[in-house]
Design a protein around this motif. Structure first.
Motif, PDB file in Angstrom:
ATOM      1  N   ARG A 189      15.732  -3.132  18.156  1.00  0.00           N
ATOM      2  CA  ARG A 189      16.752  -3.903  17.270  1.00  0.00           C
ATOM      3  C   ARG A 189      16.080  -5.236  17.108  1.00  0.00           C
ATOM      4  NH1 ARG A 189      21.766  -1.625  16.623  1.00  0.00           N
ATOM      5  NH2 ARG A 189      21.444   0.650  17.281  1.00  0.00           N
ATOM      6  N   GLU A 280      22.990 -12.694  16.386  1.00  0.00           N
ATOM      7  CA  GLU A 280      21.927 -13.086  15.605  1.00  0.00           C
ATOM      8  C   GLU A 280      21.117 -13.744  16.329  1.00  0.00           C
ATOM      9  OE1 GLU A 280      25.665 -12.668  13.056  1.00  0.00           O
ATOM     10  OE2 GLU A 280      25.067 -13.727  15.279  1.00  0.00           O
ATOM     11  N   GLU A 297      35.068  -9.894  21.647  1.00  0.00           N
ATOM     12  CA  GLU A 297      34.466 -10.149  20.552  1.00  0.00           C
ATOM     13  C   GLU A 297      33.376 -10.995  20.673  1.00  0.00           C
ATOM     14  OE1 GLU A 297      33.906 -10.336  16.698  1.00  0.00           O
ATOM     15  OE2 GLU A 297      35.332  -9.026  17.142  1.00  0.00           O
ATOM     16  N   PRO A 298      32.237 -10.392  20.203  1.00  0.00           N
ATOM     17  CA  PRO A 298      31.950  -9.288  19.529  1.00  0.00           C
ATOM     18  C   PRO A 298      32.089  -8.071  20.876  1.00  0.00           C
ATOM     19  CG  PRO A 298      29.917 -10.159  19.810  1.00  0.00           C
ATOM     20  CD  PRO A 298      31.000 -11.482  20.189  1.00  0.00           C
ATOM     21  N   SER A 299      32.212  -6.925  20.308  1.00  0.00           N
ATOM     22  CA  SER A 299      32.518  -5.986  21.326  1.00  0.00           C
ATOM     23  C   SER A 299      31.074  -5.802  21.857  1.00  0.00           C
ATOM     24  CB  SER A 299      32.865  -4.511  20.568  1.00  0.00           C
ATOM     25  OG  SER A 299      31.940  -4.324  19.394  1.00  0.00           O
ATOM     26  N   THR A 301      27.719  -3.966  23.418  1.00  0.00           N
ATOM     27  CA  THR A 301      26.725  -3.041  23.589  1.00  0.00           C
ATOM     28  C   THR A 301      26.532  -2.846  25.101  1.00  0.00           C
ATOM     29  OG1 THR A 301      25.751  -3.280  21.529  1.00  0.00           O
ATOM     30  CG2 THR A 301      24.132  -2.383  23.405  1.00  0.00           C
ATOM     31  N   ARG A 341      27.374  -1.492  20.067  1.00  0.00           N
ATOM     32  CA  ARG A 341      28.469  -2.115  19.657  1.00  0.00           C
ATOM     33  C   ARG A 341      28.071  -3.606  18.758  1.00  0.00           C
ATOM     34  NH1 ARG A 341      31.456  -0.771  24.853  1.00  0.00           N
ATOM     35  NH2 ARG A 341      32.628   1.371  24.224  1.00  0.00           N
ATOM     36  N   GLY A 342      29.054  -4.671  18.690  1.00  0.00           N
ATOM     37  CA  GLY A 342      28.728  -5.662  17.911  1.00  0.00           C
ATOM     38  C   GLY A 342      27.733  -6.662  18.532  1.00  0.00           C
ATOM     39  N   SER A 343      27.661  -6.732  19.869  1.00  0.00           N
ATOM     40  CA  SER A 343      26.794  -7.767  20.403  1.00  0.00           C
ATOM     41  C   SER A 343      25.232  -7.650  20.367  1.00  0.00           C
ATOM     42  CB  SER A 343      27.204  -7.853  22.125  1.00  0.00           C
ATOM     43  OG  SER A 343      26.731  -6.476  22.717  1.00  0.00           O
ATOM     44  N   THR A 344      24.907  -6.387  19.528  1.00  0.00           N
ATOM     45  CA  THR A 344      23.442  -6.217  19.341  1.00  0.00           C
ATOM     46  C   THR A 344      23.354  -6.267  18.005  1.00  0.00           C
ATOM     47  OG1 THR A 344      23.576  -4.072  20.016  1.00  0.00           O
ATOM     48  CG2 THR A 344      22.738  -5.649  21.780  1.00  0.00           C
ATOM     49  N   ARG A 345      22.089  -6.589  17.459  1.00  0.00           N
ATOM     50  CA  ARG A 345      22.165  -6.307  15.746  1.00  0.00           C
ATOM     51  C   ARG A 345      21.936  -4.719  15.531  1.00  0.00           C
ATOM     52  NH1 ARG A 345      16.464  -9.629  16.479  1.00  0.00           N
ATOM     53  NH2 ARG A 345      17.208 -11.488  16.810  1.00  0.00           N
TER      54      ARG A 345
END
Length: 345
Positions: A189, A280, A297-299, A301, A341-345
């Motif tokens: 990623r 990011e 939030e963020p979900s 990974t 999920r949302g915690s990684t690019r």
């Protein structure tokens, strides 16, 4: 008057309902009651209901010690685990309980609290009580356990890292791979300064650290300062603390692989407190895929382990061994999966 009432209460507490008392009330022999409690299907439904109702009304408690003397075992399944209090064990417990529900067996749990030196003593104590079987769910070392296992009068099943000693009645996964693959995922990623957060409290944790280190060395990116742990068990507050210390050592860290979702959640909270953008500026990957992980939030990974399935499988394997039935697969790799999920690019 007061003394006589107290004596009456003590006498009442000292009274114990016997199997023969239940049999007399129902109007059958004590052996019929005993057999019906062990194997309810051998008596008619009406008689079974009457026996169970009478047992409950009279408060009869089966004498497991007497049962063990009379038969091969006391009807108990002993489960030894490093930590009953940790979230990750809950799924395993659900799987075990689900498989034994409706059988003649009762499950009892004991925890070593990650003290490897107490594992053999705890197993020895359980075995002296003539259990029907034992599940060792995460032993640190089998050095002192193997002699006890080999001489045990009951079957013993295991939840292990697959590099460990037991060769039969084993359900587990390769924790080295479970450390290596998430690290490769983070590299894929676009992250490069990937830290590992969490202590190597047990053999499974240490294997994951080894997997992480091997991949980072292979990529030419390994640095000792990128590994940071603490003495306390995994918790959210510790995740914040470790990430703060990590930033002092490696300010340009751009990803974190945490030993647990609790630690990863702590890292996420600390990032938000410092204005660090996730994913990011810093990517975060946890381990265990706990209930809260999809909803923050963020979900988060994370690495998903089929904990409930592992518990069900090891319990089923043990149950088959108790009944002298073929176990099917004697050594099962349940594997793992990375949930992006949302915690990684």
């Amino acid at each position: 008057m007061k003394n006589s009432v107290e004596r009456g209460r003590k006498a009442k507490r000292g009274m114990q309902v016997k199997l023969s008392d239940v049999a007399k009330k129902v109007g059958v022999s004590p052996i019929t009651i005993s057999r019906a409690l062990r194997n309810p299907e051998i008596v008619s439904e009406d008689l079974r209901e009457e026996i169970l109702r009478t047992v409950e009304e009279m408060g009869y408690i089966p004498n497991l010690a007497a049962r063990a003397l009379a038969g091969r075992h006391n009807g108990i399944i002993g489960v030894i685990t490093p930590a009953l209090h940790q979230y990750g064990f809950a799924g395993l417990m659900i799987g075990i309980e689900d498989r034994f529900r409706g059988t003649e067996f009762t499950v009892q749990y004991s925890s070593t609290l990650h003290h490897a030196e107490g594992e053999a003593g705890l197993l020895k104590s359980i075995l002296t009580q003539k259990p029907a079987g034992v599940i060792i769910a995460g032993a640190e070392s089998y050095c002192n356990l193997l002699p006890l296992i080999e001489n045990a009068a009951c079957p013993i099943a295991h939840v292990t890292d697959l590099s460990q000693e037991p060769q039969r009645l084993v359900v587990g996964l390769d924790h080295y791979a479970a450390g290596a693959e998430p690290t490769r995922f983070l590299l894929s990623r676009g992250y490069s300064r990937i830290a590992f957060i969490g202590r190597g409290a047990d053999v499974r944790s240490r294997r994951r650290i080894e997997g992480y280190e091997a991949v980072m060395r292979e990529a030419g990116l390994f640095q000792e300062d990128l590994i940071i742990g603490g003495d306390a068990p995994s918790r959210i507050g510790l995740g914040r603390e470790l990430f703060s210390r990590l930033l002092e050592r490696v300010p340009d860290v751009d990803a974190v692989f945490a030993q647990s979702d609790e630690l990863a959640f702590g890292v996420l909270i600390e990032c938000k407190a410092r204005g660090i953008r996730v994913p990011e500026d810093v990517g975060i990957c946890g381990f265990n895929d706990l209930e809260f992980s999809p909803f923050i939030e963020p979900s988060l990974t994370t690495v998903h382990l089929p904990r409930q399935d592992i518990g069900h499988r090891v319990a089923d394997m043990l149950l088959r061994a108790i009944h002298d039935e073929p176990p099917g697969d004697d050594r099962v790799d349940c594997g793992f999966s990375i949930v992006a999920r949302g915690s990684t690019r």
